[in-house]
Design an enzyme around this catalytic site. Structure first.
Site, short mmCIF file in Angstrom:
data_model
loop_
_atom_site.label_atom_id
_atom_site.label_comp_id
_atom_site.label_asym_id
_atom_site.label_seq_id
_atom_site.Cartn_x
_atom_site.Cartn_y
_atom_site.Cartn_z
N LYS A 156 -10.39 6.87 1.72
CA LYS A 156 -10.92 5.52 1.52
C LYS A 156 -12.36 5.38 1.99
O LYS A 156 -13.05 4.44 1.60
CB LYS A 156 -10.04 4.50 2.24
CG LYS A 156 -8.64 4.37 1.67
CD LYS A 156 -7.83 3.33 2.44
CE LYS A 156 -6.40 3.25 1.94
NZ LYS A 156 -5.63 4.48 2.25
N PHE A 191 1.33 -3.76 4.21
CA PHE A 191 1.72 -5.09 4.68
C PHE A 191 3.24 -5.16 4.79
O PHE A 191 3.96 -4.47 4.06
CB PHE A 191 1.26 -6.17 3.71
CG PHE A 191 -0.24 -6.42 3.71
CD1 PHE A 191 -1.02 -6.13 4.81
CD2 PHE A 191 -0.85 -6.96 2.59
CE1 PHE A 191 -2.38 -6.38 4.81
CE2 PHE A 191 -2.22 -7.21 2.57
CZ PHE A 191 -2.99 -6.91 3.68
N HIS A 197 -10.49 0.95 -0.70
CA HIS A 197 -9.04 0.80 -0.53
C HIS A 197 -8.42 0.24 -1.81
O HIS A 197 -8.44 -0.96 -2.04
CB HIS A 197 -8.78 -0.15 0.64
CG HIS A 197 -7.34 -0.23 1.06
ND1 HIS A 197 -6.34 0.48 0.45
CD2 HIS A 197 -6.75 -0.95 2.05
CE1 HIS A 197 -5.18 0.20 1.04
NE2 HIS A 197 -5.41 -0.66 2.01
N CYS A 226 0.80 -1.22 0.00
CA CYS A 226 0.00 0.00 0.00
C CYS A 226 0.83 1.27 0.00
O CYS A 226 0.32 2.35 -0.28
CB CYS A 226 -0.94 0.00 1.20
SG CYS A 226 -2.13 -1.35 1.18
N HIS A 228 -4.12 7.23 6.12
CA HIS A 228 -4.23 5.93 5.44
C HIS A 228 -5.64 5.39 5.66
O HIS A 228 -6.26 4.88 4.73
CB HIS A 228 -3.17 4.98 6.00
CG HIS A 228 -3.06 3.70 5.25
ND1 HIS A 228 -2.74 3.64 3.91
CD2 HIS A 228 -3.22 2.40 5.66
CE1 HIS A 228 -2.71 2.37 3.52
NE2 HIS A 228 -3.00 1.60 4.55
N GLU A 284 -2.84 4.16 13.71
CA GLU A 284 -2.51 5.36 12.95
C GLU A 284 -2.84 6.62 13.76
O GLU A 284 -2.09 7.60 13.74
CB GLU A 284 -3.25 5.39 11.62
CG GLU A 284 -2.77 6.53 10.72
CD GLU A 284 -3.41 6.54 9.36
OE1 GLU A 284 -2.89 7.25 8.47
OE2 GLU A 284 -4.45 5.87 9.16
#
Length: 388
Positions: A311, A375, A316, A138, A279, A290
């Site tokens: 998002k 990830f 996403h 991402c 994010h 976050e």
């Protein structure tokens, strides 16, 4: 700006057997960007990426085919994508397993490798500078834009086409995410309410697709050509938790440090930042961490800092999400309106910052931070500044 969701029931594959049957799909004609003869030889990400590149070049008043070869050698491509060729590979494997080998593309192997997506952009516009693709999940487009920024500072190229593209709404990918239990299955019958970052009843992200591309160059050449300048990329930072394949370290220290490194690179004090593009995936753990990271990075200023999660409206788009956040932030610079985080009706008590709930907010911003997390414990951030 209007706070509308683009999430719908999946049409690209049969979602009947999936716990999550919704996604953010782009409604477009791929053959507008890749002719009908060649469309079966490329992934769906390719026409999305070329279409977005075409929009970016037109907006920048740049026609590569109108300049000489030496000039085209100074135009590079730095693309981010976190799995953009998966859809193509799934199609090819299905044909092979069905014994329909003759129907498969002769380019099954090269087109199934993600790096060829950057090559397709270079070939479409006859660009002879470097043609690279960064795949870091991402954070891919954030890293691509960061690397483009550094290459421009080093003088490697005069102009760099950069951004992110991703299209992999497939049965295989959706099944994988359902097995991981990180996509929502609560709001399948109410798609527009499904992506809900920072809310108390969020239960996972909504997969989507898309492409957002930008032309990056020095200010003088952009002004000489009459290009519209949206903002300056002023800083970039990247770290790794070195913690887990998919989970973030709950202390939030490394994503905080990525933002702090980007601000240090830009010569910006945290108190000078007006807006954060989060994010904000709508997953339980990530949103809380976050929030913690922003508090660590900005200190007392965090409680006064406006921010939102793109998002919530588009889902996403995985390996293209960082470029979506940058695009939304650039529009905030242009229009003096901060986009909202929709579906934020019942805030999570542990997510207690200003996420611009539900309704866009008029505001001028001079400095913004775009944050991404991936990830493999990866964290990357960009600082954007207003250019007068």
């Amino acid at each position: 700006k209007q706070g509308r969701s683009g999430i719908r029931t999946i049409t690209q594959c049969d979602p009947a057997s999936l716990p999550c049957r919704i996604a953010g799909e782009v409604d477009f004609d791929p053959t507008r960007w890749v002719d009908a003869k060649n469309i079966r030889h490329v992934s769906r990400t390719v026409p999305l990426a070329i279409g977005a590149t075409d929009e970016a070049l037109r907006d920048a008043k740049l026609d590569p085919l109108a300049v000489d070869l030496e000039a085209r050698r100074q135009i590079g491509v730095m693309l981010g994508s976190g799995g953009g060729a998966v859809e193509f590979s799934e199609r090819m494997y299905e044909l092979w397993y069905k014994g329909a080998t003759k129907q498969a593309s002769v380019y099954s192997v090269p087109s199934g490798t993600i790096g060829t997506i950057a090559s397709e952009i270079s070939m479409a516009y006859d660009l002879h500078g470097f043609s690279h693709l960064i795949s870091t999940g991402c954070t891919s487009p954030t890293d691509a834009i960061g690397y483009a920024y550094r290459n421009l500072k080093l003088g490697v190229c005069d102009i760099i086409v950069t951004g992110g593209a991703y299209a992999a709404i497939t049965e295989g990918v959706m099944t994988g995410f359902c097995i991981m239990r990180i996509v929502t299955n609560t709001f399948t019958d109410d798609p527009t309410a499904a992506s809900r970052p920072f809310t108390a009843n969020r239960d996972g992200f909504v997969l989507s697709e898309g492409a957002w591309m930008f032309v990056m160059e020095g200010e003088e050449t952009a002004r000489a050509r009459g290009a519209h300048i949206y903002a300056e990329v002023a800083g970039y930072g990247s770290t790794c938790d070195a913690y887990h394949r998919v989970r973030m370290d709950e202390n939030g220290e490394e994503p905080a440090r990525a933002m702090m490194l980007a601000m240090k690179d830009a010569g910006v004090d945290p108190s000078e930042v007006d807006y954060v593009n989060y994010h904000g995936t709508s997953t339980d753990l990530d949103d809380r961490i976050e929030t913690r990271a922003v508090k660590l990075a900005f200190g007392d200023h965090a409680t006064r800092l406006a921010g939102s999660a793109t998002k919530s409206m588009i889902g996403h788009p995985q390996g293209a999400c960082g470029s979506a956040g940058v695009a939304a932030t650039l529009m905030a610079f242009r229009d003096d309106i901060l986009p909202p985080t929709i579906n934020l009706d019942t805030p999570d008590p542990e997510c207690d910052l200003d996420y611009i709930p539900n309704i866009a907010r008029p505001a001028r911003i001079d400095v913004a931070v775009c944050n991404t997390i991936a990830f493999g414990s990866k964290n990357s951030a960009l600082v954007l500044k207003r250019v007068e």
